[in-house]
Scaffold this motif. Structure first.
Motif, PDB file in Angstrom:
ATOM      1  N   PHE A   1       0.790  -1.394   0.004  1.00  0.00           N
ATOM      2  CA  PHE A   1       0.095  -0.184   0.104  1.00  0.00           C
ATOM      3  C   PHE A   1       0.939   1.324   0.170  1.00  0.00           C
ATOM      4  CE2 PHE A   1      -2.980  -2.732   2.553  1.00  0.00           C
ATOM      5  CZ  PHE A   1      -3.962  -2.926   1.361  1.00  0.00           C
ATOM      6  N   ALA A   2       0.014   2.321  -0.622  1.00  0.00           N
ATOM      7  CA  ALA A   2       0.607   3.585  -0.340  1.00  0.00           C
ATOM      8  C   ALA A   2      -0.545   4.632   0.249  1.00  0.00           C
ATOM      9  CB  ALA A   2       1.368   4.113  -1.714  1.00  0.00           C
ATOM     10  N   ILE A   3       0.091   5.880   0.282  1.00  0.00           N
ATOM     11  CA  ILE A   3      -1.098   6.634   1.167  1.00  0.00           C
ATOM     12  C   ILE A   3      -2.462   7.000   0.016  1.00  0.00           C
ATOM     13  CG2 ILE A   3       0.153   8.785  -0.189  1.00  0.00           C
ATOM     14  CD1 ILE A   3      -1.291   8.528   3.433  1.00  0.00           C
ATOM     15  N   TYR A   4      -2.271   6.755  -1.332  1.00  0.00           N
ATOM     16  CA  TYR A   4      -3.481   6.963  -2.073  1.00  0.00           C
ATOM     17  C   TYR A   4      -4.239   5.930  -1.949  1.00  0.00           C
ATOM     18  CZ  TYR A   4       0.460   5.476  -4.822  1.00  0.00           C
ATOM     19  OH  TYR A   4       1.701   4.764  -5.314  1.00  0.00           O
ATOM     20  N   ASN A   5      -3.931   4.477  -1.570  1.00  0.00           N
ATOM     21  CA  ASN A   5      -4.922   3.484  -1.718  1.00  0.00           C
ATOM     22  C   ASN A   5      -6.104   3.793  -0.719  1.00  0.00           C
ATOM     23  OD1 ASN A   5      -1.848   1.897  -2.123  1.00  0.00           O
ATOM     24  ND2 ASN A   5      -3.574   1.867  -3.639  1.00  0.00           N
ATOM     25  N   ASN A   6      -7.218   2.935  -1.196  1.00  0.00           N
ATOM     26  CA  ASN A   6      -8.442   3.067  -0.085  1.00  0.00           C
ATOM     27  C   ASN A   6      -8.975   1.938  -0.229  1.00  0.00           C
ATOM     28  OD1 ASN A   6      -9.946   2.691  -2.723  1.00  0.00           O
ATOM     29  ND2 ASN A   6      -9.845   4.955  -3.090  1.00  0.00           N
ATOM     30  N   PHE A   7     -10.134   1.760   0.744  1.00  0.00           N
ATOM     31  CA  PHE A   7     -10.969   0.570   0.977  1.00  0.00           C
ATOM     32  C   PHE A   7     -11.891  -0.034  -0.038  1.00  0.00           C
ATOM     33  CE2 PHE A   7     -10.530   3.042   4.761  1.00  0.00           C
ATOM     34  CZ  PHE A   7      -9.629   2.024   5.603  1.00  0.00           C
ATOM     35  N   GLU A   8     -12.055   0.819  -1.099  1.00  0.00           N
ATOM     36  CA  GLU A   8     -12.943   0.587  -2.209  1.00  0.00           C
ATOM     37  C   GLU A   8     -12.220  -0.269  -3.087  1.00  0.00           C
ATOM     38  OE1 GLU A   8     -12.884   3.902  -1.496  1.00  0.00           O
ATOM     39  OE2 GLU A   8     -14.718   4.032  -0.542  1.00  0.00           O
ATOM     40  N   GLU A   9     -10.915  -0.139  -3.142  1.00  0.00           N
ATOM     41  CA  GLU A   9      -9.776  -0.797  -3.981  1.00  0.00           C
ATOM     42  C   GLU A   9      -9.561  -2.168  -3.249  1.00  0.00           C
ATOM     43  OE1 GLU A   9      -6.879   2.192  -5.806  1.00  0.00           O
ATOM     44  OE2 GLU A   9      -6.356   2.001  -3.472  1.00  0.00           O
ATOM     45  N   ILE A  10      -9.490  -2.186  -2.058  1.00  0.00           N
ATOM     46  CA  ILE A  10      -9.432  -3.596  -1.350  1.00  0.00           C
ATOM     47  C   ILE A  10     -10.698  -4.470  -1.746  1.00  0.00           C
ATOM     48  CG2 ILE A  10      -9.139  -4.754   0.674  1.00  0.00           C
ATOM     49  CD1 ILE A  10      -7.270  -2.296   1.774  1.00  0.00           C
ATOM     50  N   GLU A  11     -11.698  -3.931  -1.367  1.00  0.00           N
ATOM     51  CA  GLU A  11     -13.099  -4.387  -1.908  1.00  0.00           C
ATOM     52  C   GLU A  11     -13.048  -5.294  -3.205  1.00  0.00           C
ATOM     53  OE1 GLU A  11     -16.066  -6.367  -0.433  1.00  0.00           O
ATOM     54  OE2 GLU A  11     -15.494  -4.625   1.032  1.00  0.00           O
ATOM     55  N   PHE A  12     -12.574  -4.359  -4.156  1.00  0.00           N
ATOM     56  CA  PHE A  12     -12.627  -5.073  -5.575  1.00  0.00           C
ATOM     57  C   PHE A  12     -11.730  -5.960  -5.654  1.00  0.00           C
ATOM     58  CE2 PHE A  12     -11.203  -4.678 -10.197  1.00  0.00           C
ATOM     59  CZ  PHE A  12     -12.378  -4.635 -10.407  1.00  0.00           C
ATOM     60  N   PHE A  13     -10.611  -5.979  -5.151  1.00  0.00           N
ATOM     61  CA  PHE A  13      -9.362  -6.947  -5.130  1.00  0.00           C
ATOM     62  C   PHE A  13     -10.112  -8.280  -4.593  1.00  0.00           C
ATOM     63  CE2 PHE A  13      -6.247  -8.791  -2.312  1.00  0.00           C
ATOM     64  CZ  PHE A  13      -5.288  -9.419  -3.449  1.00  0.00           C
ATOM     65  N   ILE A  14     -10.737  -8.183  -3.383  1.00  0.00           N
ATOM     66  CA  ILE A  14     -11.405  -9.260  -2.939  1.00  0.00           C
ATOM     67  C   ILE A  14     -12.238  -9.860  -3.530  1.00  0.00           C
ATOM     68  CG2 ILE A  14     -12.480 -10.034  -0.667  1.00  0.00           C
ATOM     69  CD1 ILE A  14      -9.842  -9.642  -0.028  1.00  0.00           C
ATOM     70  N   GLN A  15     -13.146  -9.339  -4.363  1.00  0.00           N
ATOM     71  CA  GLN A  15     -13.893  -9.626  -5.210  1.00  0.00           C
ATOM     72  C   GLN A  15     -13.427 -10.334  -6.337  1.00  0.00           C
ATOM     73  OE1 GLN A  15     -17.189 -10.209  -4.341  1.00  0.00           O
ATOM     74  NE2 GLN A  15     -16.827  -8.603  -2.603  1.00  0.00           N
ATOM     75  N   SER A  16     -12.178  -9.711  -6.875  1.00  0.00           N
ATOM     76  CA  SER A  16     -11.464 -10.261  -8.036  1.00  0.00           C
ATOM     77  C   SER A  16     -10.951 -11.695  -7.631  1.00  0.00           C
ATOM     78  CB  SER A  16     -10.356  -9.593  -8.693  1.00  0.00           C
ATOM     79  OG  SER A  16     -10.979  -8.273  -8.908  1.00  0.00           O
ATOM     80  N   LEU A  17     -10.608 -11.769  -6.457  1.00  0.00           N
ATOM     81  CA  LEU A  17      -9.717 -13.036  -5.942  1.00  0.00           C
ATOM     82  C   LEU A  17     -11.025 -14.247  -5.736  1.00  0.00           C
ATOM     83  CD1 LEU A  17      -7.582 -12.406  -2.701  1.00  0.00           C
ATOM     84  CD2 LEU A  17      -7.014 -13.010  -5.099  1.00  0.00           C
ATOM     85  N   LYS A  18     -12.138 -13.745  -5.414  1.00  0.00           N
ATOM     86  CA  LYS A  18     -13.168 -14.759  -5.697  1.00  0.00           C
ATOM     87  C   LYS A  18     -13.504 -15.297  -6.865  1.00  0.00           C
ATOM     88  CE  LYS A  18     -15.997 -12.744  -1.739  1.00  0.00           C
ATOM     89  NZ  LYS A  18     -16.912 -12.248  -1.140  1.00  0.00           N
ATOM     90  N   LYS A  19     -13.529 -14.238  -7.833  1.00  0.00           N
ATOM     91  CA  LYS A  19     -13.680 -14.824  -9.212  1.00  0.00           C
ATOM     92  C   LYS A  19     -12.747 -15.895  -9.625  1.00  0.00           C
ATOM     93  CE  LYS A  19     -16.164 -10.422 -10.811  1.00  0.00           C
ATOM     94  NZ  LYS A  19     -16.050  -9.149 -11.404  1.00  0.00           N
ATOM     95  N   ILE A  20     -11.634 -15.381  -9.478  1.00  0.00           N
ATOM     96  CA  ILE A  20     -10.439 -16.191  -9.842  1.00  0.00           C
ATOM     97  C   ILE A  20     -10.442 -17.491  -9.257  1.00  0.00           C
ATOM     98  CG2 ILE A  20      -7.902 -16.510  -9.514  1.00  0.00           C
ATOM     99  CD1 ILE A  20      -7.697 -13.396  -9.597  1.00  0.00           C
ATOM    100  N   LYS A  21     -10.913 -17.571  -7.820  1.00  0.00           N
ATOM    101  CA  LYS A  21     -10.981 -18.769  -7.474  1.00  0.00           C
ATOM    102  C   LYS A  21     -12.067 -19.871  -8.047  1.00  0.00           C
ATOM    103  CE  LYS A  21     -10.739 -22.046  -4.055  1.00  0.00           C
ATOM    104  NZ  LYS A  21      -9.843 -22.925  -3.908  1.00  0.00           N
ATOM    105  N   LYS A  22     -13.186 -19.095  -8.496  1.00  0.00           N
ATOM    106  CA  LYS A  22     -14.100 -19.688  -8.910  1.00  0.00           C
ATOM    107  C   LYS A  22     -13.776 -20.571 -10.220  1.00  0.00           C
ATOM    108  CE  LYS A  22     -19.098 -19.010  -8.677  1.00  0.00           C
ATOM    109  NZ  LYS A  22     -19.965 -17.702  -9.029  1.00  0.00           N
ATOM    110  N   LEU A  23     -12.931 -19.428 -11.158  1.00  0.00           N
ATOM    111  CA  LEU A  23     -12.507 -19.894 -12.441  1.00  0.00           C
ATOM    112  C   LEU A  23     -11.605 -21.089 -12.282  1.00  0.00           C
ATOM    113  CD1 LEU A  23     -11.627 -16.642 -13.979  1.00  0.00           C
ATOM    114  CD2 LEU A  23     -12.715 -18.227 -15.185  1.00  0.00           C
ATOM    115  N   PHE A  24     -10.922 -21.357 -11.398  1.00  0.00           N
ATOM    116  CA  PHE A  24      -9.715 -22.178 -11.085  1.00  0.00           C
ATOM    117  C   PHE A  24     -10.345 -23.613 -10.526  1.00  0.00           C
ATOM    118  CE2 PHE A  24      -7.031 -19.037 -12.537  1.00  0.00           C
ATOM    119  CZ  PHE A  24      -5.843 -19.408 -13.259  1.00  0.00           C
ATOM    120  N   GLN A  25     -11.605 -23.691 -10.174  1.00  0.00           N
ATOM    121  CA  GLN A  25     -12.352 -24.803  -9.580  1.00  0.00           C
ATOM    122  C   GLN A  25     -12.501 -25.913 -10.401  1.00  0.00           C
ATOM    123  OE1 GLN A  25     -15.337 -23.008  -7.194  1.00  0.00           O
ATOM    124  NE2 GLN A  25     -14.136 -23.368  -5.133  1.00  0.00           N
TER     125      GLN A  25
END
Lengths: 140, 406
Positions: free
Chosen positions: B382-406
């Motif tokens: 992280f750096a000073i410009y990062n925010n919570f929405e970005e983390i939320e989007f990232f987490i949603q992306s991880l979930k999608k990836i997990k689903k794809l590789f199942q």
């Protein structure tokens, strides 16, 4: 089939997908069709250096043609090797050495070509050509 | 607008899309983005003020020299060094460490001596010491870490002996984000009459550094990881040690007098700054220091801590995710993790297509990867410009990836 014909066929296959997610899904499917390296050949000597993922590649020379098999611990990479093998399999040393690989850029997987990541991909193609050169020299 | 938005607005890169998504930049440990003030300074300096430094008597050269030296003063204040003579400009942390490894060892390291580093080190703080040890027939010793990445001080005490001449230690791990006990280890080093270098590349933009309070002999960092330009590094060194060290590279600027018989060397800091430096980068570094100071470390630390806790709370909910160094929240703006049965390269490729920039691989710390018995990892920093929405989007992306590789 000639190397460029196979490349054109791959480009055609990928043109059916209009988003990256479908392309990647297709790569994942392709990874399952890879001509898998025999277990006895899945050794460190057949590892390609310079990839973020582990890539094994093995080549055999039969009836003036080269035959490849491979594997990777990353699925995307495995899909890409699967494509490369389908292109270079059953080709002569000279055809391999004179070939130019253009399908990667055309199907929009450039990110795997950039130096920092795809060292891997460049190393794979280089290794395939090294095999071709080595077998060619052995024959002569 | 909240403060995070105000800060974010100063970074033009966030107006850009990455692969048709809003750019989420989580690769700050590799290099941070640049605020408008730094970018404008670079452009304005080239447009209106550019010339070489320290040589010409013309006005442009004097302006350049003044600004160049103003950055040195700003760096001195920023890390609370005793004097500007202790601030050496290099091209990056790597060069700073190489400079010390070469010039310090030339004078102070002898056959049979020992140098200590830790398992956490970046390759830049391993290879230079391996090379000088080989050259001088000295021994390199390695401080172990526990599963959570912590150094046990008893292990350090056990490694230190009469032969120990130098310790070189990372301040904050570029892989697992934990802070090493530098205050205690600096004391242990000095008790053994050894000198100590701290690699602060991952620390300077996240916490206040006071080299006098730390009492370390050397401290190194890079401008590009603190919102500043690439190609500028800092070496802080205690004056009395720097004075005794050999020059590093030789040529112009670092000399006092040159004849074909003999050359005498310039005073500090110029003794270590030969050749035309990265003038523009160094002048623009002052802007990034001013930028950090204008926000203040109190806010920076608070915001980055909140981001980190938010991320770890989310990640620990997934049974298929393993965080390197455990689920504790003592990590400083850096979290590395692996996904069960999904290769880091595959995950990174997908995340890139979601517009998320982060780092995968061995992160220039292969011995640490070996310690954890993994080929590589996925790192968010992280750096000073990062925010919570970005983390939320990232987490949603991880979930999608997990689903794809199942």
């Amino acid at each position: 089939m000639k190397i460029n014909n196979i490349q054109d066929e791959i480009i055609n296959d990928f043109s059916l997908f209009d988003n990256w997610m479908d392309k990647y899904n297709y790569l994942i499917e392709l990874s399952k069709d890879i001509i898998l390296i025999p277990k006895s050949k899945k050794i460190d000597e057949n590892l390609i250096k310079g990839c973020q993922s582990k890539v094994w590649l093995f080549a055999e020379y039969k009836n003036n043609k080269l035959y490849f098999s491979g594997d990777s611990d990353a699925i995307i990479t495995k899909g890409i090797i699967s494509l490369l093998i389908s292109i270079f399999n059953n080709q002569s040393c000279d055809d391999i050495l004179n070939s130019e690989i253009y399908f990667i850029k055309k199907i929009g997987l450039n990110e795997h070509l950039s130096m920092n990541r795809s060292n891997g991909l460049i190393s794979m193609i280089k290794q395939i050509k090294i095999y071709a050169l080595a077998f060619k020299n052995r024959i002569q | 607008m909240n403060q995070n938005n105000i800060i974010r607005k100063q970074f033009p890169i966030f107006e850009k899309k990455l692969n048709n998504n809003n750019l989420i930049y989580f690769d700050n440990a590799a290099s941070s983005q640049k605020p408008e003030c730094v970018i404008n300074k670079i452009s304005d300096y080239y447009k209106y003020e550019y010339s070489n430094v320290h040589r010409g008597i013309h006005s442009l050269s004097q302006i350049s020299t003044d600004k160049f030296e103003q950055t040195r003063s700003a760096v001195k204040e920023f890390i609370n060094a005793n004097s500007t003579q202790e601030i050496i400009f290099t091209k990056g942390t790597t060069e700073s460490i190489n400079l010390v490894a070469s010039s310090w060892s030339d004078i102070f390291l002898n056959e049979g001596d020992e140098i200590i580093i830790s398992t956490l080190e970046h390759h830049a703080n391993i290879v230079p010491w391996q090379i000088v040890c080989k050259k001088k027939k000295a021994t390199l010793k390695i401080i172990p870490i526990d599963e959570n990445g912590y150094i046990n001080l008893q292990d350090v005490k056990n490694l230190i002996s009469k032969k120990t001449k130098f310790i070189s230690l990372i301040h904050i791990s570029n892989v697992i984000g934990i802070e090493t006990p530098i205050i205690e280890i600096i004391k242990l080093a000095h008790k053994a009459n050894a000198q100590i270098l701290i690699d602060g590349a991952q620390a300077v933009s996240h916490k206040k550094i006071d080299v006098q309070k730390l009492n370390c002999d050397f401290y190194c960092f890079s401008a590009h990881k603190m919102y500043g330009p690439t190609g500028v590094g800092i070496l802080f060194g205690k004056k009395k040690i720097l004075e005794k060290m050999s020059p590093y590279q030789t040529g112009g600027e670092m000399i006092k007098e040159v004849s074909f018989k003999e050359t005498t060397f310039n005073d500090l800091p110029f003794k270590f700054e030969t050749g035309t430096p990265n003038i523009t980068g160094i002048i623009a570094l002052k802007e990034s220091i001013d930028f950090i100071n204008s926000i203040g470390f109190e806010y920076i630390q608070q915001h980055e801590k909140e981001l980190l806790e938010f991320l770890i709370n989310k990640l620990t909910k997934f049974p298929y995710i393993k965080i390197l160094g455990g689920n504790n929240k003592n990590k400083n703006s850096i979290v590395s993790f692996n996904m069960k049965k999904i290769h880091h390269y595959d995950a990174g490729s997908f995340l890139n297509n979601f517009g998320i920039a982060l780092r995968t691989g061995h992160l220039c710390a292969q011995p640490l990867m070996n310690r954890y018995n993994i080929p590589g990892t996925i790192r968010i920093s992280f750096a000073i410009y990062n925010n919570f929405e970005e983390i939320e989007f990232f987490i949603q992306s991880l979930k999608k990836i997990k689903k794809l590789f199942q």
